[in-house]
Design a protein around this motif. Structure first.
Motif, PDB file in Angstrom:
ATOM      1  N   LEU A  15      37.478  92.942  51.218  1.00  0.00           N
ATOM      2  CA  LEU A  15      38.041  91.963  50.375  1.00  0.00           C
ATOM      3  C   LEU A  15      37.409  90.905  50.361  1.00  0.00           C
ATOM      4  CD1 LEU A  15      40.681  90.632  49.320  1.00  0.00           C
ATOM      5  CD2 LEU A  15      41.286  89.674  51.608  1.00  0.00           C
ATOM      6  N   ARG A  16      36.276  90.566  51.269  1.00  0.00           N
ATOM      7  CA  ARG A  16      35.029  89.525  51.411  1.00  0.00           C
ATOM      8  C   ARG A  16      34.223  89.684  50.211  1.00  0.00           C
ATOM      9  NH1 ARG A  16      33.517  86.510  55.729  1.00  0.00           N
ATOM     10  NH2 ARG A  16      34.024  88.005  57.069  1.00  0.00           N
ATOM     11  N   GLU A  17      33.925  91.071  49.773  1.00  0.00           N
ATOM     12  CA  GLU A  17      33.059  91.417  49.068  1.00  0.00           C
ATOM     13  C   GLU A  17      33.823  91.206  47.211  1.00  0.00           C
ATOM     14  OE1 GLU A  17      30.520  95.224  46.767  1.00  0.00           O
ATOM     15  OE2 GLU A  17      31.579  95.274  48.769  1.00  0.00           O
ATOM     16  N   LEU A  18      35.058  91.266  47.229  1.00  0.00           N
ATOM     17  CA  LEU A  18      35.874  91.257  46.041  1.00  0.00           C
ATOM     18  C   LEU A  18      36.021  89.892  45.816  1.00  0.00           C
ATOM     19  CD1 LEU A  18      37.729  92.539  44.241  1.00  0.00           C
ATOM     20  CD2 LEU A  18      39.707  92.411  45.655  1.00  0.00           C
ATOM     21  N   LEU A  19      36.222  88.839  46.879  1.00  0.00           N
ATOM     22  CA  LEU A  19      36.470  87.438  46.673  1.00  0.00           C
ATOM     23  C   LEU A  19      35.184  86.864  46.098  1.00  0.00           C
ATOM     24  CD1 LEU A  19      38.344  86.376  49.572  1.00  0.00           C
ATOM     25  CD2 LEU A  19      39.307  86.547  47.251  1.00  0.00           C
ATOM     26  N   SER A  20      34.163  87.281  46.634  1.00  0.00           N
ATOM     27  CA  SER A  20      32.641  87.000  46.240  1.00  0.00           C
ATOM     28  C   SER A  20      32.388  87.296  44.691  1.00  0.00           C
ATOM     29  CB  SER A  20      31.581  87.331  47.223  1.00  0.00           C
ATOM     30  OG  SER A  20      30.333  87.069  46.700  1.00  0.00           O
ATOM     31  N   LEU A  21      32.880  88.473  44.160  1.00  0.00           N
ATOM     32  CA  LEU A  21      32.512  89.192  42.982  1.00  0.00           C
ATOM     33  C   LEU A  21      33.393  88.448  42.030  1.00  0.00           C
ATOM     34  CD1 LEU A  21      32.491  93.141  43.749  1.00  0.00           C
ATOM     35  CD2 LEU A  21      30.487  91.450  42.870  1.00  0.00           C
ATOM     36  N   VAL A  22      34.763  88.085  42.279  1.00  0.00           N
ATOM     37  CA  VAL A  22      35.591  87.564  41.319  1.00  0.00           C
ATOM     38  C   VAL A  22      35.365  85.892  41.176  1.00  0.00           C
ATOM     39  CG1 VAL A  22      37.410  89.185  41.419  1.00  0.00           C
ATOM     40  CG2 VAL A  22      37.573  87.083  42.811  1.00  0.00           C
TER      41      VAL A  22
END
Length: 209
Positions: A15-22
């Motif tokens: 989820l941390r990576e996803l938030l960083s990507l979006v």
């Protein structure tokens, strides 16, 4: 959204990576999508809380110019790539429906982090109004939901005109929701007085126009 979907292809993502990507833009679009069910005349009980909490986290994150605060254990939880791609694909399709309505305008309203923080404060107010316990009041959550959608899409696409409309809808929502909550609180103690007060308010509002 499409770029993020491509980036998570073929592997699990936290989820941390996803938030960083979006990024903030993707979170704002997601917040607007969460507000869309409230455009229905009557919302389902507890829906304003279930959908309002993540919206409130996003709004506070906009004020602070950072990703939403979440527990580290949740941020480091890995998500299946297929499920993430499916959600991002649906979000991208929903956002595409409004793409022709928004464009960069009045850039001064999105020019600096300070201005964005002010926009975020207004978004917080709109979300709090949306979360008001008015499940069976027709269109009780609709006005603040429109404000949330306008603010989120305006900030995501740097459309200052849409942000101004979001400000106006948030002001109207605050007045409407505040009046409804006052009426609901007062009617239990003095039904006749509450009705007279509401009638006077509506009459003055009508006379003003």
């Amino acid at each position: 959204m499409e770029a993020t979907r491509q980036a998570v292809t073929g592997h699990r993502v936290t989820l941390r990576e996803l938030l960083s990507l979006v990024g903030e833009q993707g979170l704002l679009v997601f917040c607007a999508i969460l507000a869309m069910p409230f455009l229905l005349p009557v919302s389902i009980p507890l829906m304003s809380t279930a959908l309002g909490l993540p919206m409130l986290l996003i709004a506070v994150a906009v004020v602070l110019n950072r990703v939403p605060w979440l527990p580290a254990r949740l941020l480091d939880h890995s998500l299946p790539a297929d499920a993430v791609q499916h959600v991002l694909e649906r979000a991208a399709r929903s956002a595409a429906r409004f793409e022709h309505l928004v464009r960069p305008r009045l850039l001064v309203l999105t020019a600096t982090p300070v201005v964005n923080s002010v926009n975020g404060i207004v978004l917080v107010i709109a979300v709090i109004a949306l979360m008001a316990p008015l499940p069976f009041v027709p269109f009780g959550n609709t006005v603040p939901a429109v404000g949330v959608i306008l603010l989120c899409l305006g900030m995501a696409e740097r459309d200052g005109a849409m942000i101004v409309c979001g400000y106006a809808m948030t002001l109207v929502a605050s007045i409407v929701v505040g009046t409804l909550l006052w009426f609901a609180t007062t009617v239990g103690n003095d039904p006749q007085g509450a009705w007279d007060g509401l009638s006077t308010f509506v009459r003055r509002l009508t006379d003003a126009f």
